[in-house]
Design an enzyme around this catalytic site. Structure first.
Site, short mmCIF file in Angstrom:
data_model
loop_
_atom_site.label_atom_id
_atom_site.label_comp_id
_atom_site.label_asym_id
_atom_site.label_seq_id
_atom_site.Cartn_x
_atom_site.Cartn_y
_atom_site.Cartn_z
N CYS A 1 0.87 -1.15 0.00
CA CYS A 1 0.00 0.00 0.00
C CYS A 1 0.91 1.21 0.00
O CYS A 1 2.12 1.08 0.13
CB CYS A 1 -0.86 0.01 1.26
N ARG B 1 0.66 2.01 -5.89
CA ARG B 1 0.96 0.95 -4.93
C ARG B 1 -0.28 0.18 -4.50
O ARG B 1 -0.18 -0.84 -3.81
CB ARG B 1 1.64 1.53 -3.69
N TRP C 1 -4.00 -1.74 -1.04
CA TRP C 1 -4.16 -2.96 -1.83
C TRP C 1 -4.46 -4.05 -0.80
O TRP C 1 -3.60 -4.41 -0.01
CB TRP C 1 -2.89 -3.28 -2.61
N ASN D 1 1.71 -0.35 5.74
CA ASN D 1 1.99 -1.09 4.51
C ASN D 1 2.73 -2.36 4.92
O ASN D 1 3.77 -2.27 5.56
CB ASN D 1 2.84 -0.23 3.57
N GLY D 2 2.22 -3.52 4.53
CA GLY D 2 2.89 -4.77 4.89
C GLY D 2 1.87 -5.75 5.47
O GLY D 2 0.67 -5.59 5.30
N GLU E 1 4.87 -13.16 -22.02
CA GLU E 1 4.69 -11.76 -21.65
C GLU E 1 3.45 -11.18 -22.36
O GLU E 1 2.67 -10.44 -21.77
CB GLU E 1 5.97 -10.98 -22.02
N LYS F 1 0.26 -9.60 -20.41
CA LYS F 1 -0.21 -8.24 -20.68
C LYS F 1 -1.70 -8.23 -21.01
O LYS F 1 -2.44 -7.38 -20.55
CB LYS F 1 0.53 -7.60 -21.86
N GLU G 1 -3.83 -9.06 -17.82
CA GLU G 1 -3.87 -8.12 -16.71
C GLU G 1 -4.63 -6.85 -17.02
O GLU G 1 -5.23 -6.28 -16.12
CB GLU G 1 -2.47 -7.82 -16.15
N HIS H 1 1.29 -31.26 -26.92
CA HIS H 1 1.32 -32.11 -25.73
C HIS H 1 0.15 -31.81 -24.79
O HIS H 1 0.21 -32.13 -23.61
CB HIS H 1 2.67 -31.95 -25.01
N LYS I 1 1.11 -1.78 -8.40
CA LYS I 1 2.37 -1.68 -9.14
C LYS I 1 3.54 -2.29 -8.37
O LYS I 1 4.42 -2.89 -8.94
CB LYS I 1 2.64 -0.20 -9.41
#
Ligand code: F6R
Length: 606
Positions: free
Chosen positions: A2, A27, A74, A98-99, A479, A483, A486, A502, A601
């Site tokens: 956060c 964040r 977040w 934050n944490g 990637e 992209k 998300e 397979h 982020k």
């Protein structure tokens, strides 16, 4: 992960708190809140959702006070509701965090057994209650925080204010980042220098275990044992921290278009333009003596590492092991001493990557960090730092940081090849020349994006999308899928083209677009056979290739024509169409491109 902010100001701080939170929204952005001390009394405003909702609340119920804290969240524990939004408070203590407090359940149970009532499902609320309890028994906020900090396990950055104390704020850091900002008769706490940029460029970074008692005039930093410690005060370059979209619709769009410039900037740090060779400051090891390179990273940064594995193995003939950091950190991998461990991270703060770094340090590895934030924890922990010059990346979907990571890694692979005698001077010059062409190639490619709008129309109707690639294009396929997931929320998978038969080929039918990253390299013909296999099952093919008039077995949905380049540098250019595919598809779908749901982020929790 956060964002937190604290201000001891000369004037009312509510607007500045919200302004700082806007800069910290990258964040986390699922709820936000601020609290102030006004005439000795604590009060707070909180709102679910984006910061604009908090702003609306403040418009009708303003908050006075010269001392305050703020938070953008977040969610880890408890849904993103107003009730769970920070600050968490009692009538005497208000805190932003934050944490993760890992032992919050046992702390909560004992507080509840002593009659404390909780209003939220968060781990943070125990901090407010425990400090309040200590305050009642010790009678002093500083002693109370010292006593409470000893009881918290896990990671935290905290900013705490107290009723009756207009000129005091306490900050604490363990695992999560926290910086002190020095103003003129004002003082600040913030998750990073970006949050503090409008107020000051004089920063003191706290170290793990530090906690600070801050007033407008003074600060006293102590370590976990209570010993007073000195930490360096530094001037940071806030000019690189602009968070302005300019003429672009989204930060992601802006950041995609910045790539020619930031790749050039990054190259200028690692290439000697006169000799046409790469150059690095002296390293604490020689590539010649390394038994192995280990790379660990998360998400997009991991895919950059995967590209680098192909480069190091092919051009420097050195074995590379790579794993996502969340797995690697717990694998207890045996490591021969004297190897090189490389972390790759835009933020330099990702909790799992940092833990992987620390594990490798214990295993006697040299640590190299490719980071975009030079003041980050990873940069501090590493033996050698190779910065990317991407500038601040705001869009949650990484774009320019990725291609700058690839740029540094490509230069390192060339350096390794030279030191190990696996590439000649001529080949080095050829590879460097190819790298130097990239900014111009990207710039030319970005001149016409009309095709992507059209393609987005079809892709936005798909439920599933498959991305395929081989060799250097395999990490790009993953990637590309990441992209797309998300920011457009379309289910996408990236596969090694040869692996399809397979299992995953069973998913293919005429409703599934298959995007193929296929430069005309030594694996092109093999990729093409795999394309024919899916085309004959009805798949709609999108080819990203420099080959002309390719027969893919049926009418392709689109061909994105690329210029021909040296094999070595294709990942740098082919990253651009996959970024544009996801960007235009997300815009078409109307999603929140820069702040997609459930993401943040900077991922400072594991
Ligand atoms: C995806 C993305 C993430 C990050 C990952 C690592 O677009 O941005 O997958 O790459 O969270 O973050 P850093 O590079 O800060 O360690």
């Amino acid at each position: 992960m956060c964002g937190i902010i604290g201000i001891l100001g000369k004037e009312a701080v509510a607007d500045d708190l919200v302004d700082a939170l806007r800069r910290l929204e990258y964040r986390g952005y699922d709820s936000a809140g601020i609290a102030t001390v006004d005439s000795g009394r604590l009060d707070r405003r909180r709102a679910e959702g984006k910061l604009k909702n908090l702003q609306k609340v403040l418009n009708t119920q303003p908050l006075a006070g010269l001392t305050g804290i703020g938070h953008t969240r977040w969610a880890t524990h408890g849904a993103p509701t107003e009730q769970n939004a920070h600050p968490h408070a009692t009538s005497e203590v208000s805190v932003v965090h934050n944490g993760i407090i890992e032992n919050f359940q046992s702390l909560r149970a004992s507080l509840e057994a002593r009659g404390v009532r909780f209003d939220s499902q968060t781990d943070t609320e125990v901090i407010a209650h425990l400090i309040t309890e200590e305050l009642h028994s010790l009678g002093n906020p500083i002693k109370a925080v010292a006593a409470a900090l000893k009881q918290f396990e896990g990671a935290f950055a905290l900013a705490i204010i107290f009723s009756g104390y207009d000129n005091m704020m306490i900050g604490a850091k363990k695992g999560s980042p926290l910086a002190i900002g020095h103003g003129d008769g004002e003082a600040y706490l913030g998750s990073d220098a970006i949050a503090l940029a409008p107020f000051t460029n004089e920063i003191t970074y706290l170290e793990d275990g530090d906690w600070v008692v801050l007033t407008r005039e003074n600060m006293i930093i102590r370590d976990m044992d209570g010993t007073v410690v000195q930490r360096e005060r530094q001037v940071v370059d806030v000019s690189t921290m602009a968070i302005d979209k300019g003429e672009y619709r989204h930060f992601m769009d802006k950041e995609i278009h910045e790539q020619p410039d930031v790749i050039s900037d990054t190259l200028s740090g690692y290439v000697n333009f006169t000799t046409g060779k790469v150059q690095f400051e002296e390293m604490p090891f020689s590539f010649k003596d390394l038994p192995k390179i280990t790379i660990s990273a998360c998400g997009t940064a991991y895919y950059a590492g995967l590209v680098a594995k192909y480069w190091f193995e092919r051009y420097a003939r050195i074995p590379v092991e790579i794993d996502v950091a969340s797995e690697f950190r717990y694998r207890e991998a045996p490591m021969e001493k004297g190897g090189l461990m490389m972390v790759i991270s835009q933020s330099g703060e990702t909790a799992d990557t940092l833990a992987a770094l620390k594990y490798c340090k214990q295993q006697g590895q040299h640590i190299g960090a490719i980071v975009n934030v030079r003041t980050s924890n990873m940069a501090k922990e590493a033996d050698v730092v190779w910065p990317t010059m991407a500038g601040t990346e705001i869009g949650v979907a990484s774009t320019k940081a990725f291609t700058c990571q690839l740029t540094v890694l490509a230069c390192l692979a060339i350096q390794a090849g030279r030191e190990r005698g696996t590439i000649s001077e001529e080949l080095e010059k050829e590879l460097v020349h190819a790298l130097l062409e990239i900014p111009r190639e990207i710039s030319t490619f970005l001149k016409d994006e009309s095709q992507f709008e059209e393609l987005a129309n079809s892709l936005s109707k798909a439920r599933d999308v498959m991305y395929l690639g081989r060799g250097l294009s395999f990490p790009l396929a993953m990637e590309g899928a990441l992209k797309l997931k998300e920011i457009s929320y379309i289910h996408a998978e990236g596969y090694a083209a040869g692996e399809l038969k397979h299992g995953p080929i069973a998913l293919i039918d005429e409703k599934v677009p298959v995007i193929v990253v296929a430069p005309k390299d030594y694996l092109f013909e093999k990729t093409l056979s795999n394309v024919q296999e899916v085309a004959s099952r009805g798949a709609k093919i999108v080819m990203i290739t420099d080959a002309q008039n390719v027969d893919v077995g049926n009418e392709p949905l689109a061909v994105i024509q690329m210029p021909s380049l040296h094999d070595f540098v294709t990942p740098l250019l082919y990253a651009i169409p996959i970024q544009l595919i996801s960007y235009y598809t997300a815009v078409q779908m109307g999603t929140d491109v820069d702040q997609p749901r459930n993401l943040a982020k900077s991922v400072t929790v594991e």
